[in-house]
Design an enzyme around this catalytic site. Structure first.
Site, PDB file in Angstrom:
ATOM      1  N   SER A  37      -6.318   3.729   3.982  1.00 35.96           N
ATOM      2  CA  SER A  37      -5.639   2.929   2.953  1.00 35.96           C
ATOM      3  C   SER A  37      -6.666   2.093   2.194  1.00 35.96           C
ATOM      4  O   SER A  37      -6.442   0.909   1.893  1.00 35.96           O
ATOM      5  CB  SER A  37      -4.576   2.017   3.577  1.00 35.96           C
ATOM      6  OG  SER A  37      -3.741   1.460   2.586  1.00 35.96           O
ATOM      7  N   SER A  64       0.795  -1.233   0.000  1.00 37.09           N
ATOM      8  CA  SER A  64       0.000   0.000   0.000  1.00 37.09           C
ATOM      9  C   SER A  64       0.824   1.279   0.000  1.00 37.09           C
ATOM     10  O   SER A  64       0.265   2.365  -0.157  1.00 37.09           O
ATOM     11  CB  SER A  64      -0.956   0.004   1.198  1.00 37.09           C
ATOM     12  OG  SER A  64      -2.077  -0.811   0.933  1.00 37.09           O
ATOM     13  N   LYS A 121       0.237   3.631  -2.846  1.00 38.57           N
ATOM     14  CA  LYS A 121      -0.825   4.641  -2.916  1.00 38.57           C
ATOM     15  C   LYS A 121      -0.285   6.069  -2.882  1.00 38.57           C
ATOM     16  O   LYS A 121      -1.013   7.009  -3.198  1.00 38.57           O
ATOM     17  CB  LYS A 121      -1.826   4.428  -1.776  1.00 38.57           C
ATOM     18  CG  LYS A 121      -2.643   3.139  -1.913  1.00 38.57           C
ATOM     19  CD  LYS A 121      -3.711   3.046  -0.830  1.00 38.57           C
ATOM     20  CE  LYS A 121      -4.609   1.841  -1.034  1.00 38.57           C
ATOM     21  NZ  LYS A 121      -4.013   0.581  -0.544  1.00 38.57           N
TER      22      LYS A 121
END
Length: 374
Positions: free
Chosen positions: A120, A60, A63
């Site tokens: 997230s 993640s 991102k």
């Protein structure tokens, strides 16, 4: 033999969807980490690195590129923060960390960005990507284009969320050094830090409370970002940043086996960065040039500020309150001193004659009164 074949056939049928669901990745996480890097955000100087070019799965942390692409679109006027983002069926079906979007819902870009960076949320990532580029694949192309422009030479994105690859997909690949480039670009944008520094945020009219996965926001003084990432094969990773004494440090810790070890190492590396860079004074928006001192044979020049009108207070000639700044005064010429002295002398002479006249008149009156002179 037949008794053995039946259970084996049954197990193979059970295992088929598991193996077909996606590409199996080998676990690459290590103790304390696969790679690490510490960067001075102001000048890009690398302060510490260990295996910084090792290929890792960003999970993640990826991102951050979503955020960078979206903020660039907003800056170019191609997207607005209050623009509504519809939720697609594909976005609603995205697993992992999420805000449980429903195809009947829609949220602003601003709300979706908070969901992306605080929670997230993978479903928010898909919804944003589809709204901006028409599809996940289209948005991934934008991500790779930006990575190339930034000089992230060892980075290839295949997803918009960083989840393990699905069927027929390849994993996202990057390095600590490449991510440091992206992090440095984001720290130049206060609007990016607005999202990455938020610890708690309500979503869906505060019916859903989001909590940031980055525990350094509360555990390390001055920390205001950036992003954590994890899945089993990738291990625990974090891109962190903090600012103290006018210095901003960026730390990357990639592929740790344990979350607590990852966070501990990230804080240690941030502190190491601050010990290697002396404090810097905060930059002043505007600095006034000093008043030039005239040569003795030349007439004295006036200061930069024009004389104030009668009854107005003279403006300061330097920024008040700025460190090291001192207010400057206008130099006085020799002629000014001469006329000031001459004026003072005239005043004293006039005062003397006035007082003498008063005393003389009083004395004359007293004599006339004594001798009865009329």
């Amino acid at each position: 033999m037949k008794r053995l074949l039946c259970p084996l056939l049954f197990l193979s049928l059970l295992m088929t969807p598991i193996w077909a669901s996606g590409k199996q990745l080998s676990v690459i996480s290590q103790d304390p980490y696969i790679s690490a890097l510490v960067l001075d955000a102001d000048n890009g100087k690398v302060l510490f690195e260990e295996n910084a070019d090792a290929r890792v799965y960003p999970a993640s942390v990826l991102k951050l590129m979503d955020l960078y692409v979206i903020l660039n679109r907003i800056e170019q006027g191609m997207l607005k923060l209050d623009e509504m983002v519809p939720v697609t069926v594909e976005a609603a079906k995205t697993g992992g960390s999420q805000v449980y979007l429903d195809p009947k819902e829609q949220f602003t870009v601003d709300e979706m960005l908070f969901a992306l960076m605080v929670q997230s949320a993978n479903d928010a990532a898909v919804a944003l990507a589809t709204h901006i580029a028409g599809s996940k694949e289209g948005f991934v192309a934008l991500m790779n284009q930006k990575a190339k422009e930034l000089g992230m030479k060892n980075t290839v994105f295949h997803s918009v969320h960083g989840l393990p690859p699905g069927e027929g997909q390849e994993p996202d690949i990057t390095t600590a050094r490449d991510l440091a480039i992206l992090c440095r670009e984001l720290t130049k944008r206060p609007e990016a830090l607005k999202y990455t520094s938020t610890r708690l945020k309500g979503f869906r009219e505060d019916k859903f409370q989001m909590s940031n996965h980055n525990k350094l926001l509360s555990a390390y003084s001055g920390c205001d970002g950036l992003k954590t990432g994890y899945f089993t094969a990738a291990g625990f990773s974090i891109a962190s940043t903090a600012k103290k004494g006018g210095v901003r440090i960026i730390s990357l810790v990639m592929g740790s086996k344990d979350r607590k070890v990852r966070d501990k190492k990230a804080m240690e590396l941030l502190s190491k960065g601050f010990t290697l860079v002396p404090p810097r004074p905060e930059q002043v928006a505007a600095v006034q040039a000093p008043v030039a001192t005239p040569a003795p044979s030349q007439p004295v020049q006036a200061s930069f500020a024009s004389p104030p009108a009668e009854g107005e207070q003279a403006p300061p000639t330097a920024d008040s309150g700025a460190p090291g700044d001192q207010q400057q005064t206008r130099p006085v010429s020799g002629w000014s001193i001469f006329f000031i002295g001459l004026g003072s002398g005239c005043v004293l002479v006039i005062a003397f004659f006035v007082v003498a006249g008063m005393l003389s008149r009083r004395r004359s009156t007293t004599i006339k009164s004594r001798y009865n002179i009329r």
